[in-house]
Motif scaffolding. Structure first.
Motif, PDB file in Angstrom:
ATOM      1  N   ASP A  24      -0.238  -0.228  -9.965  1.00 46.69           N
ATOM      2  CA  ASP A  24       1.081   0.029 -10.530  1.00 46.69           C
ATOM      3  C   ASP A  24       1.425   1.509 -10.578  1.00 46.69           C
ATOM      4  OD1 ASP A  24      -0.662   0.855 -12.455  1.00 46.69           O
ATOM      5  OD2 ASP A  24       0.111  -0.427 -14.067  1.00 46.69           O
ATOM      6  N   ASP A  25       0.501   2.365 -10.209  1.00 45.73           N
ATOM      7  CA  ASP A  25       0.796   3.796 -10.288  1.00 45.73           C
ATOM      8  C   ASP A  25       1.075   4.404  -8.936  1.00 45.73           C
ATOM      9  OD1 ASP A  25      -1.824   3.411  -9.452  1.00 45.73           O
ATOM     10  OD2 ASP A  25      -2.504   5.348 -10.228  1.00 45.73           O
ATOM     11  N   GLY A 195       1.775   7.360 -13.790  1.00 47.36           N
ATOM     12  CA  GLY A 195       1.748   5.941 -13.499  1.00 47.36           C
ATOM     13  C   GLY A 195       3.090   5.384 -13.074  1.00 47.36           C
ATOM     14  N   GLN A 196       3.309   4.087 -13.357  1.00 50.07           N
ATOM     15  CA  GLN A 196       4.457   3.379 -12.817  1.00 50.07           C
ATOM     16  C   GLN A 196       5.784   3.871 -13.386  1.00 50.07           C
ATOM     17  OE1 GLN A 196       4.234  -0.761 -13.768  1.00 50.07           O
ATOM     18  NE2 GLN A 196       4.027  -0.440 -15.972  1.00 50.07           N
ATOM     19  N   TYR A 197       5.783   4.460 -14.585  1.00 51.63           N
ATOM     20  CA  TYR A 197       7.035   4.923 -15.168  1.00 51.63           C
ATOM     21  C   TYR A 197       7.674   5.996 -14.303  1.00 51.63           C
ATOM     22  CZ  TYR A 197      10.302   7.283 -18.280  1.00 51.63           C
ATOM     23  OH  TYR A 197      11.422   7.862 -18.808  1.00 51.63           O
ATOM     24  N   TRP A 198       6.899   7.002 -13.902  1.00 55.71           N
ATOM     25  CA  TRP A 198       7.454   8.099 -13.102  1.00 55.71           C
ATOM     26  C   TRP A 198       7.764   7.657 -11.682  1.00 55.71           C
ATOM     27  CZ3 TRP A 198       9.660  11.841 -15.368  1.00 55.71           C
ATOM     28  CH2 TRP A 198       9.204  12.282 -16.622  1.00 55.71           C
ATOM     29  N   LEU A 199       7.010   6.686 -11.195  1.00 55.98           N
ATOM     30  CA  LEU A 199       7.336   6.126  -9.881  1.00 55.98           C
ATOM     31  C   LEU A 199       8.673   5.399  -9.942  1.00 55.98           C
ATOM     32  CD1 LEU A 199       6.404   5.694  -6.977  1.00 55.98           C
ATOM     33  CD2 LEU A 199       5.209   3.637  -7.729  1.00 55.98           C
ATOM     34  N   ALA A 200       8.933   4.709 -11.053  1.00 53.53           N
ATOM     35  CA  ALA A 200      10.222   4.040 -11.235  1.00 53.53           C
ATOM     36  C   ALA A 200      11.353   5.056 -11.332  1.00 53.53           C
ATOM     37  CB  ALA A 200      10.180   3.168 -12.500  1.00 53.53           C
ATOM     38  N   VAL A 273      10.499  -4.325 -11.691  1.00 51.35           N
ATOM     39  CA  VAL A 273       9.133  -4.823 -11.854  1.00 51.35           C
ATOM     40  C   VAL A 273       8.255  -3.771 -12.510  1.00 51.35           C
ATOM     41  CG1 VAL A 273       7.051  -5.502 -10.588  1.00 51.35           C
ATOM     42  CG2 VAL A 273       9.257  -6.491  -9.965  1.00 51.35           C
ATOM     43  N   LYS A 274       8.380  -2.518 -12.051  1.00 53.23           N
ATOM     44  CA  LYS A 274       7.559  -1.439 -12.604  1.00 53.23           C
ATOM     45  C   LYS A 274       7.876  -1.171 -14.075  1.00 53.23           C
ATOM     46  CE  LYS A 274       6.683   1.013  -8.256  1.00 53.23           C
ATOM     47  NZ  LYS A 274       7.077  -0.100  -7.389  1.00 53.23           N
ATOM     48  N   LEU A 275       9.108  -1.415 -14.477  1.00 57.77           N
ATOM     49  CA  LEU A 275       9.520  -1.207 -15.867  1.00 57.77           C
ATOM     50  C   LEU A 275       9.375  -2.484 -16.700  1.00 57.77           C
ATOM     51  CD1 LEU A 275      12.716   0.997 -15.364  1.00 57.77           C
ATOM     52  CD2 LEU A 275      10.398   1.751 -15.956  1.00 57.77           C
ATOM     53  N   TRP A 280       6.491  -9.736 -11.683  1.00 59.83           N
ATOM     54  CA  TRP A 280       5.834  -9.524 -10.392  1.00 59.83           C
ATOM     55  C   TRP A 280       5.253 -10.874  -9.975  1.00 59.83           C
ATOM     56  CZ3 TRP A 280       3.044  -4.447  -8.973  1.00 59.83           C
ATOM     57  CH2 TRP A 280       2.629  -4.492  -7.636  1.00 59.83           C
ATOM     58  N   ASP A 281       6.012 -11.639  -9.226  1.00 58.31           N
ATOM     59  CA  ASP A 281       5.599 -12.985  -8.880  1.00 58.31           C
ATOM     60  C   ASP A 281       5.420 -13.130  -7.379  1.00 58.31           C
ATOM     61  OD1 ASP A 281       8.192 -12.839  -8.018  1.00 58.31           O
ATOM     62  OD2 ASP A 281       9.000 -14.238  -9.501  1.00 58.31           O
ATOM     63  N   GLN A 282       5.206 -14.366  -6.955  1.00 53.79           N
ATOM     64  CA  GLN A 282       4.968 -14.627  -5.541  1.00 53.79           C
ATOM     65  C   GLN A 282       6.186 -14.283  -4.689  1.00 53.79           C
ATOM     66  OE1 GLN A 282       2.062 -15.408  -4.529  1.00 53.79           O
ATOM     67  NE2 GLN A 282       2.326 -15.986  -2.385  1.00 53.79           N
ATOM     68  N   ALA A 283       7.385 -14.521  -5.226  1.00 54.68           N
ATOM     69  CA  ALA A 283       8.611 -14.211  -4.476  1.00 54.68           C
ATOM     70  C   ALA A 283       8.710 -12.714  -4.211  1.00 54.68           C
ATOM     71  CB  ALA A 283       9.837 -14.696  -5.253  1.00 54.68           C
ATOM     72  N   TYR A 284       8.423 -11.902  -5.234  1.00 53.37           N
ATOM     73  CA  TYR A 284       8.466 -10.449  -5.056  1.00 53.37           C
ATOM     74  C   TYR A 284       7.420 -10.008  -4.034  1.00 53.37           C
ATOM     75  CZ  TYR A 284       7.848  -5.490  -5.949  1.00 53.37           C
ATOM     76  OH  TYR A 284       7.723  -4.133  -5.781  1.00 53.37           O
TER      77      TYR A 284
END
Length: 328
Positions: A24-25, A195-200, A273-275, A280-284
């Motif tokens: 996630d990062d 992590g994922q926050y800054w990527l978002a 998803v990151k937020l 985060w499922d199979q479709a994503y």
């Protein structure tokens, strides 16, 4: 036997889903099929070849020293051609990266350079398209005014500002791009310490600055331009001129929207998803694995379409191309 194979594939997909849920990062695309990788490499090769030919023709026709002084739009077209030319030159690196299943073979320094050049030229290309729409509207609106209008900034200053803005927008990419070891593979990607926050946040900046704002400005500028031309056509009884400009503007706006919207739509889904605003499922996982790479290819084709739209749709450039072909 078929049920057993389906069960194995499902278990493998769920295992991969758990793997990529933990990443996630960083920004990483899951493994695609060999057919998809081959298709992406083929698209990159075609776009690279067409982009090289198209943008070199633009540079040749404008002739850098002569045509660029005739109008501010031509100077923007020149810079746009340089931008797109630099961009298509990065495509062979990404083609190799895709062919090797996203395993980056060129080292950390080239990862930082190629990723930064790719993102910077994406921003610069969008900014130049936006500047050209505003310039076209302003030049038409100014020519219709009887009173003296204030002199706008020069084309050189405008282009310099655009390059500076593109460089600033690319700063996070230049700082945080790196080669990371993921499941035994060396991947060229972005890795933020937060992590994922800054990527978002990074993706939100890309969506707003690279698509929403430019698309809004381009649409508003061309709508205002069409209104001026419509009113002028009614006074001069010249509907043919209005139809021609309307068609040209429609193609410009639609090509920009169609090329970039799918990529930014999936990117927005990734941000949600990151937020933790979406699951985060199979479709994503399926969309991120098999659809997202194709939207990247579609966005890249914009660099191939730009010279066709902005030059070959203009009569003077078509005449020059005919003379060049006949001379050959």
């Amino acid at each position: 036997m078929n049920e057993e194979n389906e069960s194995i594939c499902l278990n493998r997909s769920l295992a991969e889903l758990d793997l990529f849920r933990n990443l996630d990062d960083i920004d990483v695309t899951a493994d695609g099929s060999p057919i998809l990788r081959f298709l992406i490499c083929l698209i990159y090769s075609v776009v690279c070849a067409a982009g090289l030919v198209g943008n070199l023709l633009v540079l040749f026709f404008i002739r850098i020293r002569k045509e660029r002084r005739k109008s501010k739009v031509n100077f923007c077209v020149l810079n746009l051609a340089v931008t797109d030319l630099q961009f298509v030159l990065t495509l062979p690196f990404w083609a190799v990266d895709n062919a090797l299943d996203f395993s980056w073979p060129f080292g950390d320094a080239m990862c930082k350079i190629i990723l930064s050049v790719t993102v910077m030229n994406m921003y610069a290309s969008v900014f130049f398209l936006t500047a050209m729409s505003v310039t076209r509207y302003w030049s038409v609106a100014s020519s219709l005014k009887n009173r003296t209008v204030h002199k706008s900034c020069s084309a050189k200053w405008m282009c310099a500002i655009i390059w500076i803005l593109a460089t600033l927008a690319t700063a996070p990419t230049s700082i945080f791009s790196t080669v990371s070891n993921v499941t035994g593979e060396k991947l060229c990607l972005l890795r933020f310490p937060g992590g994922q926050y800054w990527l978002a946040v990074y993706h939100i900046q890309k969506i707003i600055v690279g698509f929403v704002l430019p698309m809004s400005i381009v649409s508003i500028s061309y709508m205002m331009l069409l209104r001026i031309i419509r009113n002028r056509s009614m006074k001069t009884s010249n509907p043919k001129r209005r139809s021609k400009v309307t068609k040209s503007i429609t193609i410009v706006v639609l090509s920009f929207f169609i090329c970039w919207m799918p990529n930014h739509a999936i990117t927005l889904w990734s941000v949600l998803v990151k937020l933790n605003a979406a699951n985060w499922d199979q479709a994503y996982y399926i969309v991120h694995t098999y659809v997202f790479p194709l939207t990247v290819c579609l966005a890249h084709t914009n660099s191939c379409l730009n010279p066709i739209i902005y030059c070959l749709m203009r009569k003077e450039f078509r005449d020059k191309l005919r003379r060049l072909i006949h001379r050959g």
